[in-house]
Design a protein around this motif. Structure first.
Motif, PDB file in Angstrom:
ATOM      1  N   ALA A  16      45.560  -2.808 -67.077  1.00 39.36           N
ATOM      2  CA  ALA A  16      46.643  -2.730 -68.056  1.00 39.36           C
ATOM      3  C   ALA A  16      46.980  -4.101 -68.628  1.00 39.36           C
ATOM      4  O   ALA A  16      47.238  -4.241 -69.832  1.00 39.36           O
ATOM      5  N   GLY A  17      46.965  -5.123 -67.783  1.00 43.18           N
ATOM      6  CA  GLY A  17      47.259  -6.466 -68.265  1.00 43.18           C
ATOM      7  C   GLY A  17      46.239  -6.958 -69.262  1.00 43.18           C
ATOM      8  O   GLY A  17      46.584  -7.622 -70.257  1.00 43.18           O
ATOM      9  N   GLU A  20      46.836  -5.404 -72.629  1.00 46.09           N
ATOM     10  CA  GLU A  20      47.960  -6.086 -73.284  1.00 46.09           C
ATOM     11  C   GLU A  20      47.507  -7.406 -73.900  1.00 46.09           C
ATOM     12  O   GLU A  20      47.886  -7.748 -75.029  1.00 46.09           O
ATOM     13  N   GLU A  21      46.687  -8.157 -73.161  1.00 44.23           N
ATOM     14  CA  GLU A  21      46.208  -9.450 -73.659  1.00 44.23           C
ATOM     15  C   GLU A  21      45.354  -9.276 -74.913  1.00 44.23           C
ATOM     16  O   GLU A  21      45.492 -10.025 -75.889  1.00 44.23           O
ATOM     17  N   ALA A  24      47.647  -8.265 -77.866  1.00 46.42           N
ATOM     18  CA  ALA A  24      48.470  -9.380 -78.339  1.00 46.42           C
ATOM     19  C   ALA A  24      47.630 -10.388 -79.110  1.00 46.42           C
ATOM     20  O   ALA A  24      48.058 -10.912 -80.154  1.00 46.42           O
ATOM     21  N   LEU A  36      52.147  -1.919 -77.602  1.00 41.34           N
ATOM     22  CA  LEU A  36      51.234  -1.116 -76.802  1.00 41.34           C
ATOM     23  C   LEU A  36      52.062  -0.245 -75.875  1.00 41.34           C
ATOM     24  O   LEU A  36      52.918  -0.750 -75.141  1.00 41.34           O
ATOM     25  N   HIS A  38      51.926   3.018 -73.004  1.00 40.12           N
ATOM     26  CA  HIS A  38      51.145   3.874 -72.113  1.00 40.12           C
ATOM     27  C   HIS A  38      51.746   5.271 -72.139  1.00 40.12           C
ATOM     28  O   HIS A  38      52.912   5.467 -71.765  1.00 40.12           O
TER      29      HIS A  38
END
Length: 427
Positions: A16-17, A20-21, A24, A36, A38
């Motif tokens: 998930a991280g 996100e990266e 972004a 974003l 979920h």
């Protein structure tokens, strides 16, 4: 400002991280705002897709559907210009009207999906079908000009279905800004449909320009009936005040990587009359209506005045023997290049090096930092074409395989300047 919503469905196998990266980074690079989310389930996804766009600007939506059958059932529904992104390979998926399905590019596919969503908001196009199957279509981009010359773009990807016409989006925008109408072609790739289908689709995609009837912009209606004889007076109308006719006496065919092979082969076929037969085959695969499009092409409505190779795979015999693209050539053509029989089909018909002279002006563009085999192919092809009597410009500059389709690079800027010069006198 454009706002982009990324929806991650349940069951997506990715950190998930990291998602996100990626999001972004792409939002910042594109100069858009974004979020974003979920989603819990299909109902949550549907509610997010049904939310009204921000009143402050147009919006794009990217969805990673994941493995949920309920969420995946939404892909085929008419939910607007959604960009569906499967990080895994997912063959045979048909997106709903106006939507796009990208797949098989790994987690990095999210970046491609965001870029495509932003591109579609910033650069509206018209989707035109040249056959009845989902991949038999293209996007037509129109400049603010009367009777513009046309550039037909053919994407690469080593003839594999995970790569699609979206990768040529930046060139579409750049060329339209230079006054060209751009026809960005999608086609059936041989890994799923066979080599003959690919060849036939490219020929049919070129042929349809002669009788192209534009569809409404994304999400605003259905495609016109396939095989229709009618070109409505406002078919190529970008606004309410004027219509645009394409100058089909000045058509340039441009291909990148494997797409360059398809581009040069299509031009060679057109010179020998093979284009009509191939186009007939493409339409025959899908049913009635194809004979008209192919016949219109044969009447002479399209005049190709230049063929352009961008980092092309131009010697298929050596390409197979050297295992370029980890065996991509033999996989696409359905077999290895026969030793000592280089004139035998399908290699004799497919390899641009074996189809010379082409009979039209050519621009061969090659990044010096690309795969050295592709550098070799481009150099030898340009020399052989010139020796065969063709007019050839060879442009080699610093750059890698993708710099040639990046509008910000010097090598593309030089290429675009070469394209912007009038390739042939009118009439």
């Amino acid at each position: 400002m454009i706002e982009v919503l990324v929806v991650v469905g349940p069951g997506v196998v990715a950190d998930a991280g990291l998602l996100e990266e990626i999001a972004a980074r792409e939002f910042a690079a594109a100069g858009v705002s974004g979020a974003l989310v979920h989603a819990r389930d299909a109902s949550h996804v549907l509610s997010l897709l049904s939310s009204p766009s921000s009143p402050e600007g147009a919006g794009g939506v990217v969805v990673l559907p994941g493995s949920s059958a309920e969420v995946r059932s939404l892909i085929g529904r008419d939910l607007g210009a959604v960009v569906w992104v499967d990080v895994e390979r997912a063959d045979g998926v048909t997106a709903g009207e106006g939507a796009t399905h990208l797949h098989g590019r790994g987690v990095g596919g999210l970046a491609w999906g965001i870029r495509h969503a932003v591109h579609r908001v910033r650069h509206p196009s018209r989707r035109i079908a040249y056959g009845p199957l989902p991949e038999q279509r293209g996007e037509l981009y129109l400049p603010d000009a009367d009777e513009p010359p046309v550039v037909m773009l053919i994407h690469g990807g080593y003839w594999r279905s995970i790569w699609a016409a979206d990768i040529m989006g930046p060139l579409c925008a750049d060329l339209v800004g230079r006054g060209f109408a751009v026809w960005n072609l999608e086609y059936r790739r041989p890994d799923l449909h066979g080599w003959d289908a690919t060849t036939a689709d490219v020929a049919a995609g070129l042929a349809i320009l002669a009788t192209a009837h534009a569809a409404p912009p994304y999400g605003s209606g259905t495609l016109p009936p396939y095989g229709s004889d009618t070109l409505p007076p406002d078919a190529l109308q970008p606004d309410a005040d004027r219509t645009v006719a394409l100058d089909l006496t000045r058509v340039t065919v441009v291909g990148h990587s494997a797409g360059a092979q398809l581009a040069l082969r299509a031009v060679a076929d057109a010179a020998t009359g093979g284009a009509q037969a191939a186009a007939d085959e493409a339409h025959a695969d899908g049913g009635a209506g194809g004979a008209h499009a192919a016949g219109a092409r044969a009447v002479g409505g399209v005049r190709v005045v230049m063929a352009v190779s961008l980092a092309g795979v131009l010697d298929l015999v050596e390409g197979d023997r050297r295992w370029v693209g980890t065996g991509a050539v033999g996989a696409a053509l359905g077999g290895r290049a026969p030793e000592g029989q280089v004139a035998a089909p399908p290699y004799a018909d497919a390899s641009p090096l074996l189809r010379l002279p082409l009979g039209v002006r050519q621009l061969v563009v090659q990044g010096a930092a690309d795969d050295l085999d592709l550098v070799d192919f481009s150099r030898r092809y340009a020399r052989a074409a010139e020796e065969a009597g063709d007019e050839v410009t060879y442009l080699e500059m610093p750059g890698d395989h993708f710099d040639v389709i990046n509008p910000a690079t010097p090598i593309w800027q030089a290429t675009a300047r070469a394209l912007a010069g009038d390739p042939a006198p009118r009439g």
